[in-house]
Design a protein around this motif. Structure first.
Motif, PDB file in Angstrom:
ATOM      1  N   ALA A  50      11.462   0.772   7.325  1.00 18.35           N
ATOM      2  CA  ALA A  50      10.363   1.732   7.379  1.00 18.35           C
ATOM      3  C   ALA A  50       9.664   1.819   6.020  1.00 18.35           C
ATOM      4  O   ALA A  50       8.454   2.025   5.949  1.00 18.35           O
ATOM      5  N   LEU A  51      10.432   1.635   4.943  1.00 22.02           N
ATOM      6  CA  LEU A  51       9.855   1.746   3.606  1.00 22.02           C
ATOM      7  C   LEU A  51       8.945   0.576   3.272  1.00 22.02           C
ATOM      8  O   LEU A  51       8.227   0.592   2.285  1.00 22.02           O
ATOM      9  N   LEU A  52       9.016  -0.501   4.083  1.00 22.02           N
ATOM     10  CA  LEU A  52       8.148  -1.651   3.832  1.00 22.02           C
ATOM     11  C   LEU A  52       7.233  -1.944   5.011  1.00 22.02           C
ATOM     12  O   LEU A  52       6.597  -2.997   5.069  1.00 22.02           O
ATOM     13  N   ARG A  86      -1.172  -3.563  -0.110  1.00 26.03           N
ATOM     14  CA  ARG A  86      -1.332  -3.255  -1.529  1.00 26.03           C
ATOM     15  C   ARG A  86      -0.027  -2.712  -2.110  1.00 26.03           C
ATOM     16  O   ARG A  86       0.238  -2.843  -3.289  1.00 26.03           O
ATOM     17  N   VAL A  87       0.785  -2.093  -1.255  1.00 28.41           N
ATOM     18  CA  VAL A  87       2.014  -1.465  -1.750  1.00 28.41           C
ATOM     19  C   VAL A  87       3.178  -2.452  -1.760  1.00 28.41           C
ATOM     20  O   VAL A  87       3.835  -2.664  -2.771  1.00 28.41           O
ATOM     21  N   ARG A  90       3.964  -5.522  -4.188  1.00 29.38           N
ATOM     22  CA  ARG A  90       3.357  -5.145  -5.461  1.00 29.38           C
ATOM     23  C   ARG A  90       4.100  -3.985  -6.098  1.00 29.38           C
ATOM     24  O   ARG A  90       4.497  -4.039  -7.243  1.00 29.38           O
ATOM     25  N   GLU A  91       4.274  -2.898  -5.329  1.00 31.01           N
ATOM     26  CA  GLU A  91       4.921  -1.702  -5.866  1.00 31.01           C
ATOM     27  C   GLU A  91       6.349  -1.560  -5.357  1.00 31.01           C
ATOM     28  O   GLU A  91       7.237  -1.110  -6.076  1.00 31.01           O
ATOM     29  N   ILE A  92       6.550  -1.918  -4.088  1.00 34.53           N
ATOM     30  CA  ILE A  92       7.898  -1.877  -3.515  1.00 34.53           C
ATOM     31  C   ILE A  92       8.232  -3.290  -3.065  1.00 34.53           C
ATOM     32  O   ILE A  92       7.456  -3.908  -2.338  1.00 34.53           O
ATOM     33  N   ALA A  93       9.367  -3.807  -3.499  1.00 32.50           N
ATOM     34  CA  ALA A  93       9.746  -5.150  -3.071  1.00 32.50           C
ATOM     35  C   ALA A  93      11.097  -5.085  -2.384  1.00 32.50           C
ATOM     36  O   ALA A  93      11.821  -4.101  -2.504  1.00 32.50           O
ATOM     37  N   MET A  94      11.404  -6.142  -1.643  1.00 33.81           N
ATOM     38  CA  MET A  94      12.636  -6.102  -0.870  1.00 33.81           C
ATOM     39  C   MET A  94      13.450  -7.374  -1.073  1.00 33.81           C
ATOM     40  O   MET A  94      12.897  -8.466  -1.181  1.00 33.81           O
TER      41      MET A  94
ATOM     42  N   LYS B 247       6.388  -9.278   1.088  1.00 29.91           N
ATOM     43  CA  LYS B 247       5.741  -9.612  -0.181  1.00 29.91           C
ATOM     44  C   LYS B 247       4.295  -9.143  -0.216  1.00 29.91           C
ATOM     45  O   LYS B 247       3.612  -9.313  -1.220  1.00 29.91           O
ATOM     46  N   GLY B 248       3.815  -8.597   0.907  1.00 28.25           N
ATOM     47  CA  GLY B 248       2.452  -8.091   0.935  1.00 28.25           C
ATOM     48  C   GLY B 248       1.408  -9.179   1.052  1.00 28.25           C
ATOM     49  O   GLY B 248       0.261  -8.990   0.658  1.00 28.25           O
TER      50      GLY B 248
END
Lengths: 275, 342
Positions: A50-52, A86-87, A90-94, B247-248
């Protein structure tokens, strides 16, 4: 200081009215490693997904997940596809459990580390390559330049997970969501990866949400932990207190069930072994 | 090192191919013998058959008076010298026959295959992405109709609609009858006309290819779409696709660079088979569009028990299948480094 991520009363319902996560609240303070423990099916991986924005099609979420790692706070659960891109990365990775499965078998390591840098940071091919070499060096892959041209199957399991971590770190994310990243690895290799995460936290102030079913790993790495069962948080607190003075019966059972070997000391490095 | 591996692979392949081709000639040769009746009754007239002298002369002319194994050995000796024999039916060397019929088939098979691949991959990927939603169901219904449509029926229907009702398309053949065909260079009327700078003729030829290509494409696409869909569905579920999303990367990049790449391996196998079967001729479609292709040649040779021609066609089909398989295997290596590097 407010935490970089706070989840408030998260509920996830999969297609077919299956509620897999219910009333989960959780905080990740900046620059800390927070753990989620629980057996498989307890909803910990769904929470990570859910966080990604990686939940299965047609899942429904309720609650909020406030992310304060960007320019302004956003509720992750309300993002559209474009804002997601965008998030995440970039800001959150897994980092996923099995690097063998989470690295594309037909793309070079170089491509997989640089492609999102080029998208997010608008880097040139050459600049991205230079940064990729730095990253591989950072996660201690020998011969980073050669590694860029190699394919995942040419590395060992531990090396592959290091490559996956390098790829996750490429755009300098603020939060790393690690979903059982060491479960598929043997103990020596696992210790190396855990040490690497701790170093990254200290050096670059990276926050980590670390998911595991291994209480020993939890104890070694995290300062704060949440115990999941059947989609709910049943106990949380500072890791040490949680493990040595569990209040909830389930946590007691978990602690009692772990392998008894007075283990979790770093194992002696084996001569010649590389993680 | 990679070069020597490739060389070894090609040498092994070449040996297998030779063995296979010998086997194909032997089997075709024996099968023809097993069929009741012979080429004489198919070629000679009733009256000529009554005349023992003509029959004897015919048997001698074609070597039919020799024992079977001699006939076969003579054929193989000639084959080694590149001589496929003379067709008893057309009276021309089989090689010359093949050189006129094969390009005609290629003129349809190649564009049909390219179109099918482009459409099949795009639609199959779309269906996989829309898994179990409206788009997917619509595609499934469409392919089901396509798959269960007999080719000859579809050919007749498009002829009826585009030639008879709308009058926008010629009825069959490779060129309108009043046009003097261009000299054969490539064997493709379209290309040959273009080479001579006769653009109006080339355009006329293109119009003649349109309907048969349409029919072949519809049939091939219907089959490809189902394969592409299931191959891509499997890949869409893979962890590395989730990782790519995490990875977006933009959705389009995930689909093209990650999903398509991995899903293409099984698709290539099927495409190879589809292409080989298009190349070895589609008798019914060629028949309806009066298209002088390999399928028609094979059909006519077989019904006339024209041994050299049948053997020639069999060899051609065998060569097509082994060549396509070779290309498919090389393509695997190109796409998947795990195959290339091991």
């Amino acid at each position: 200081m407010s935490p970089i991520l706070s989840i408030e009363q998260l509920a996830i319902t999969l297609r077919g009215d299956l509620r897999v996560v219910d009333d989960v609240s959780l905080e990740v303070p900046e620059g800390e490693i927070v753990g989620i423990a629980g057996e498989s099916g307890s909803g910990k991986s769904m929470t990570a997904s859910a966080l990604l924005g990686l939940l299965p099609d047609r899942s429904v979420t309720a609650g909020q997940a406030w992310w304060r790692g960007g320019r302004e706070p956003v509720d992750l659960l309300t993002l559209d596809q474009r804002s997601w891109n965008r998030v995440r990365g970039r800001e959150i990775a897994m980092v996923f459990q099995d690097a063998t499965a989470s690295l594309h078998p037909m793309l070079t390591v170089g491509t997989q580390i640089t492609e999102h840098m080029r998208v997010h940071l608008k880097m040139s091919r050459r600049a991205a390559r230079a940064r990729a070499i730095e990253l591989l060096d950072r996660v201690r892959i020998p011969d980073p330049e050669g590694a860029l041209r190699s394919y995942p199957h040419q590395f060992s399991g531990g090396m592959r997970q290091r490559v996956a971590i390098a790829a996750a770190l490429a755009c300098e994310p603020r939060l790393l969501v690690a979903d059982e990243p060491t479960t598929a690895l043997d103990v020596t290799v696992q210790a190396g990866i855990l040490r690497l995460l701790e170093e990254l936290r200290i050096e670059s102030g990276l926050s980590v949400l670390f998911i595991t079913h291994d209480l020993a790993v939890l104890a070694a790495l995290t300062t704060h932990a949440y115990v999941f069962r059947e989609g709910r948080v049943i106990e949380s607190g500072p890791t040490e207190a949680l493990l040595f003075h569990p209040e909830h019966d389930y946590t007691k059972t978990l602690v009692a069930a772990r392998p008894q070997a007075d283990d979790w000391d770093d194992p002696e490095p084996v001569a010649g072994a590389t993680a | 090192m990679l070069g020597s591996v490739l060389l070894g692979f090609l040498v092994r392949r070449a040996i297998i191919t030779v063995v296979l081709l010998v086997g194909v000639t032997l089997v075709s040769f024996l099968l023809i013998q097993a069929v009741p009746g012979d080429t004489m009754s198919a070629t000679l007239s009733e009256q000529a058959l009554q005349d023992p002298e003509i029959v004897a002369a015919y048997r001698e002319r074609w070597g039919l008076d020799q024992p079977l194994y001699v006939q076969y050995l003579v054929y193989m000796r000639n084959l080694l010298q590149g001589d496929l024999g003379v067709s008893q039916q057309t009276g021309r060397p089989v090689l010359d026959d093949l050189l006129t019929y094969v390009p005609a088939t290629l003129e349809l098979a190649l564009p049909a295959m390219v179109l099918s691949l482009v459409i099949g991959v795009a639609v199959g990927l779309y269906a996989a992405v829309k898994h179990d939603r409206l788009g997917d169901h619509a595609v499934r219904a469409g392919t089901l109709v396509g798959l269960s449509t007999p080719p000859f029926w579809l050919a007749l229907v498009v002829l009826y609609v585009f030639f008879f009702l709308l009058g926008v398309s010629p009825s069959g053949g490779r060129l309108s009858t009043w046009i003097v065909p261009p000299e054969q260079v490539t064997g493709s009327v379209v290309l040959d006309a273009a080479l001579e700078g006769r653009w109006d003729v080339a355009w006329d030829a293109v119009q003649h290819t349109a309907l048969p290509i349409l029919v072949l494409t519809v049939l091939t696409v219907a089959m490809l779409v189902r394969f592409v869909r299931s191959a891509m569905l499997e890949v869409l579920d893979a962890d590395y696709v989730r990782a790519a999303r995490a990875k977006g990367l933009p959705g389009s990049r995930v689909l093209t660079a990650h999903v398509l790449r991995a899903g293409m391996v099984p698709v290539i196998t099927v495409s190879g088979l589809a292409f080989a079967s298009l190349l070895s001729g589609t008798v019914l479609v060629e028949q309806i569009f009066s298209w002088p292709g390999v399928g028609q040649y094979a059909y006519r040779s077989a019904t006339a028990l024209d041994l050299p021609a049948v053997l020639g066609v069999s060899l051609f089909v065998a060569v097509v299948y082994t060549a396509v398989n070779l290309v498919v295997d090389l393509a695997y290596g190109l796409i998947d480094p795990r195959i290339r590097l091991s």
